[in-house]
Design an enzyme around this catalytic site. Sequence first.
Site, PDB file in Angstrom:
ATOM      1  N   HIS A  77       0.838  -1.195   0.000  1.00  0.00           N
ATOM      2  CA  HIS A  77       0.000   0.000   0.000  1.00  0.00           C
ATOM      3  C   HIS A  77       0.877   1.250   0.000  1.00  0.00           C
ATOM      4  O   HIS A  77       2.050   1.213   0.389  1.00  0.00           O
ATOM      5  CB  HIS A  77      -0.927  -0.007   1.207  1.00  0.00           C
ATOM      6  CG  HIS A  77      -1.993  -1.035   1.108  1.00  0.00           C
ATOM      7  ND1 HIS A  77      -3.005  -1.153   2.031  1.00  0.00           N
ATOM      8  CD2 HIS A  77      -2.236  -1.993   0.173  1.00  0.00           C
ATOM      9  CE1 HIS A  77      -3.815  -2.127   1.681  1.00  0.00           C
ATOM     10  NE2 HIS A  77      -3.362  -2.663   0.558  1.00  0.00           N
ATOM     11  N   GLU A  79       0.839   3.873   1.894  1.00  0.00           N
ATOM     12  CA  GLU A  79       1.311   4.241   3.230  1.00  0.00           C
ATOM     13  C   GLU A  79       2.510   3.378   3.626  1.00  0.00           C
ATOM     14  O   GLU A  79       3.477   3.868   4.219  1.00  0.00           O
ATOM     15  CB  GLU A  79       0.201   4.051   4.270  1.00  0.00           C
ATOM     16  CG  GLU A  79      -1.078   4.784   3.957  1.00  0.00           C
ATOM     17  CD  GLU A  79      -2.097   3.945   3.178  1.00  0.00           C
ATOM     18  OE1 GLU A  79      -3.294   4.063   3.479  1.00  0.00           O
ATOM     19  OE2 GLU A  79      -1.691   3.184   2.275  1.00  0.00           O
ATOM     20  N   CYS A 105      -6.037   1.276   5.448  1.00  0.00           N
ATOM     21  CA  CYS A 105      -6.621   0.006   5.881  1.00  0.00           C
ATOM     22  C   CYS A 105      -6.114  -0.295   7.293  1.00  0.00           C
ATOM     23  O   CYS A 105      -5.257   0.421   7.816  1.00  0.00           O
ATOM     24  CB  CYS A 105      -6.246  -1.116   4.910  1.00  0.00           C
ATOM     25  SG  CYS A 105      -4.508  -1.639   5.059  1.00  0.00           S
ATOM     26  N   CYS A 108      -2.248  -0.844   7.489  1.00  0.00           N
ATOM     27  CA  CYS A 108      -1.535   0.432   7.418  1.00  0.00           C
ATOM     28  C   CYS A 108      -1.755   1.257   8.679  1.00  0.00           C
ATOM     29  O   CYS A 108      -0.831   1.919   9.151  1.00  0.00           O
ATOM     30  CB  CYS A 108      -1.960   1.213   6.176  1.00  0.00           C
ATOM     31  SG  CYS A 108      -1.373   0.456   4.643  1.00  0.00           S
TER      32      CYS A 108
END
Length: 151
Positions: A77, A79, A105, A108
């Site tokens: 992801h 992040e 999410c 993260c």
Amino acid sequence: MRPAWDDYFMEIAHMVATRSTCLRRAVGAVLIKEKRILTTGYNGAPSGLAHCEEVGCLRELQQVPSGQRHELCRGLHAEQNAILQAALYGVPIAGATLYCTTHPCVVCAKMLINARIREVVITDSYPDKMSADLLAEAGITVRYLDYKKSR
């Protein structure tokens, strides 16, 4: 007209998202401290590996709903990539603000908590209540920015 800081950093996050190789959602992230860019990240396969746009998406093939079964995703992801870039290059990010095109999410969110990020600024939601709950419990401010792309 000169943009406000929030708009400026979010515009950069949206630009970073254009590098995404995810077939389902392009996400960009920028870590900021004292009005300075520390790192950026976008969602995509690990460095040196084939991208989803080349090999396909297992989650799409299995019709996995958004926000579920992250372990089936080939990519990292945005992040996560922003945090990993900081670790790779020795950039301290504790106390930073994350500008991200989408709400983190739960995976993260846990990483952001342990990285001691103080604030998350987003433009789009994500179907993950546990993520929002964990960020709130950790005292991390989440702000929705009413953002309109300048281009």
